[in-house]
Design an enzyme around this catalytic site. Structure first.
Site: not given
Length: 699
Positions: A258-259
């Site tokens: 995920d970012w």
């Protein structure tokens, strides 16, 4: 071309379709990836370790590896106008805002899920999106989680069925699916600081099944989560990625973080993630330092990026046509699908006979979301923000139906409320990524509803939310209560059609709504003394809080399993949903063999109008060797029947449906003994029970 060859081609095509539209087998895809990797320079390899321009996988087009565009999210395409490099894609001008996935789960209809996901995939193809960052398949454990609306509810079987249908459908369009967020990502409160402390059995029985279903359906990508799991960040957690995801679940595709969710470069290289998204600025320099020190090798880098390139090959993402603008002509079909999902996802929780309404009655409409379509927050960083087009508001839909007999009053007096034939109060929440929100409704909304039900016994309450809310103080006095979720761009029309009887409600709750949040197993999710925040600077400033534990002490007793085990009566149970008609179930019959059982029950529409019912099958072990939930959903079927008609509903179970995760052997186990099969229409309404005997030594 002879007939045998044609038949072989058709059979092969069927296998490809079953594998989620995979174009090239994994072994061949990895061989081709090795050839491409051998042609890359070390600098190019380093760039494949991270994303490019926020929402792209890195590419070297001149070597046959184009950049791949990602887009959020499950309920439609988030059209981002602020990409750093807008020359990489031709952005769509509009995208359909579908009902939220939790409303999709409330339909209990896999066929609708397939239509929904196909439509999303078609819009991805029209806009040049190779990878959709969805579906979200986390289990709804905590009703205050601001991201529950993106998921398929609290039950692993329901979530698994919807996940599999979604993945197969979206990938049938040539759009690659990305399952997220792996795993136990159950809070948005400083999510990059939470540590989910969860046991092995709960992981396998509750949280892994939807991921397994998506992987078995052929999902191309998996995204790790922000949180730690048992003390290590999910995106650099070797046990989660290498042992669970790749080992037990057999996932062979690309794992992305995920970012901005990983921190230790050496672990990132070695622990299983294939692409760090969007990639820290210091990643490349740190990798070079590790190479120089001999802490990692170029072969480690090759091994890291190999699945990313192999997945692009396996799913034909490097060779497919970038844009299919002709699919923009399908928008009217997509609008109809959005309406149909809302129509089947509306949950009628309570009705004292006031519904359906007749037109021409004096209706006072008040509350929230009157002139706007209820949807998640417009935080630009939130993945699920989809604005839609041709949006229909509640006020517009109500006026179109009831004309001048409708009055809209934002702040009604008690006298105005009492004078109306019917009062419709619209209430709800704005849920979003990165934020938790209170279980209770905002104070002004709560006060308005309480004044309305006190002043007028014909008060209907419509709740639009992405999870459960507190309704305890006014529920008993409301004439009707409707859960409308986030219904998408034309979902308010469906809600009004339901109010006036033009469609018959058939949605079922995909999660339990408790009376008070203190009843929930997630009541201690937020640290002691913590307060809700509403500002983005706090949501994204992790320095404001230390890592804190989220203890999954309830283990496998999640949702209705918890309330059953504690003898706590929730306000509304999992699987509940009323209709304007009535149904009965016959006493079921069972044909049991050593390894399987067939259950047959007759459903009859005993009411005066056509409607749909969801027949639900639950299983429990009568004298379990280890503690087990009182009941667990293992099958369901949604059936539409004309008034007075009946039909046979059949289920088939196998031994895996009876299995429990054994923490001693680290595998599934079926104990001999009696198993109870319950048939009903909600987790709290089991009409009949049967016994299935499993003998010692049976396989």
């Amino acid at each position: 071309m002879n007939r045998k060859y044609i038949l072989l081609c058709l059979m092969t095509a069927g296998c490809i379709c079953a594998a989620g539209q995979q174009k090239v087998g994994w072994d061949e895809a990895y061989r081709e990836a090795d050839v491409k990797i051998a042609e890359l320079t070390l600098d190019e390899k380093l760039h494949f370790m991270r994303g490019y321009s926020l929402f792209f996988f890195y590419g070297v087009p001149e070597k046959g590896i184009p950049y791949l565009y990602h887009s959020d999210a499950t309920q439609g395409i988030n059209i981002r106008r602020n990409l750093p490099d807008t020359t990489m894609v031709r952005q769509l001008e509009r995208s359909t805002a579908f009902p939220c996935p939790l409303m999709l789960a409330a339909t209990f209809n896999p066929d609708l899920t397939r239509r929904y996901a196909t439509a999303v995939g078609e819009e991805c193809r029209a806009g040049g999106v190779e990878v959709l960052l969805g579906p979200g398949v986390n289990i709804t454990r905590n009703s205050q989680c601001g991201r529950n609306f993106e998921y398929f509810g609290e039950d692993p079987h329901l979530s698994s069925v919807m996940t599999a249908a979604y993945v197969r459908a979206i990938q049938s369009t040539g759009t690659a699916a990305c399952l997220k967020h792996f795993i136990c990502n159950g809070t948005e409160f400083y999510r990059r600081r939470s540590n989910s402390v969860v046991d092995e059995r709960a992981l396998h029985e509750i949280y892994l099944p939807p991921f397994k279903a998506g992987i078995d359906a052929g999902a191309a990508y998996v995204m790790t989560s922000y949180n730690q799991v048992n003390g290590e960040w999910a995106g650099q957690n070797s046990y989660l990625i290498n042992e669970l995801l790749r080992g037990e679940l057999g996932f062979r595709g690309c794992v992305m973080s995920d970012w901005s969710s990983v921190y230790d470069t050496e672990k990132v290289v070695k622990n299983g993630v294939n692409t760090e998204m969007p990639g820290r600025k210091e990643l490349l320099s740190e990798v070079k330092t590790l190479l120089a020190a001999g802490r990692i090798t170029e072969e480690d880098i090759n091994r890291m990026i190999r699945p990313s390139i192999a997945t692009g090959i396996a799913f034909g993402l490097y060779e497919r046509k970038k844009y299919l603008p002709e699919w923009l002509d399908k928008y009217p079909q997509h609008e109809q699908t959005a309406y149909d999902v809302a129509a089947e996802g509306i949950v009628l929780l309570k009705n004292n006979g006031i519904l359906p309404l007749r037109t021409g009655r004096k209706i006072l409409l008040t509350g929230r979301f009157l002139h706007e379509v209820p949807r998640t927050g417009d935080n630009p960083a939130a993945s699920a923000a989809v604005k839609g087009y041709n949006n229909v508001t509640l006020a517009e839909a109500m006026y179109d139906m009831n004309g001048d007999a409708l009055s809209i009053v934002e702040k009604p007096t008690s006298a105005q409320l009492a004078a109306a034939d019917v009062v419709l109060v619209s209430a709800g929440t704005i849920d979003m990524e990165s934020f938790e929100r209170p279980f209770a409704l905002p104070r002004q909304e709560e006060q308005l509803i309480r004044r309305a039900v006190e002043a007028n016994p014909n008060t209907i309450v419509l709740v639009n939310s992405g999870s459960g809310v507190r309704m305890t103080s006014w529920n008993d006095k409301a004439a009707a209560v409707i859960y409308g979720w986030y219904p998408g761009q034309n979902g308010m029309k469906a809600i009004v059609d339901m109010l006036f009887g033009q469609l018959n409600p058939s949605g079922k709750l995909p999660m339990t709504i408790e009376r008070e949040f203190k009843d929930s197993p997630a009541k201690n999710t937020m640290p002691a003394g913590a307060e809700f925040y509403h500002e983005a600077y706090r949501a994204y400033n992790e320095n404001l809080i230390s890592v804190y534990d989220v203890n999954y002490d309830e283990s496998v007793w999640v949702g209705y399993r918890w309330y059953d085990s504690k003898a706590i009566r929730p306000l509304y149970p999992f699987g509940l949903g009323l209709s304007y008609t009535t149904f009965t179930l016959s006493r079921p019959q069972i044909q049991a063999e050593h390894h399987s059982a067939k259950i047959q029950v007759v459903l009859t529409n005993t009411g005066e109008r056509k409607g749909s019912e969801v027949v639900q099958l639950y299983i429990s072990e009568k004298n379990p060797a280890v503690p087990r939930p009182e009941k667990e959903l293992k099958a369901f079927r949604k059936v539409e029947l004309e008034s007075g008609k009946k039909t046979s509903v059949e289920f088939e179970l196998n031994r895996q449906d009876l299995a429990v995760w054994d923490v001693n052997s680290h595998g599934w186990k079926v104990n001999p003994g009696e198993y109870v099969i319950g048939i009903g229409t909600s987790s709290a309404d089991i009409a009949y029970s049967l016994i299935w005997n499993i003998k010692e030594g049976e396989k």
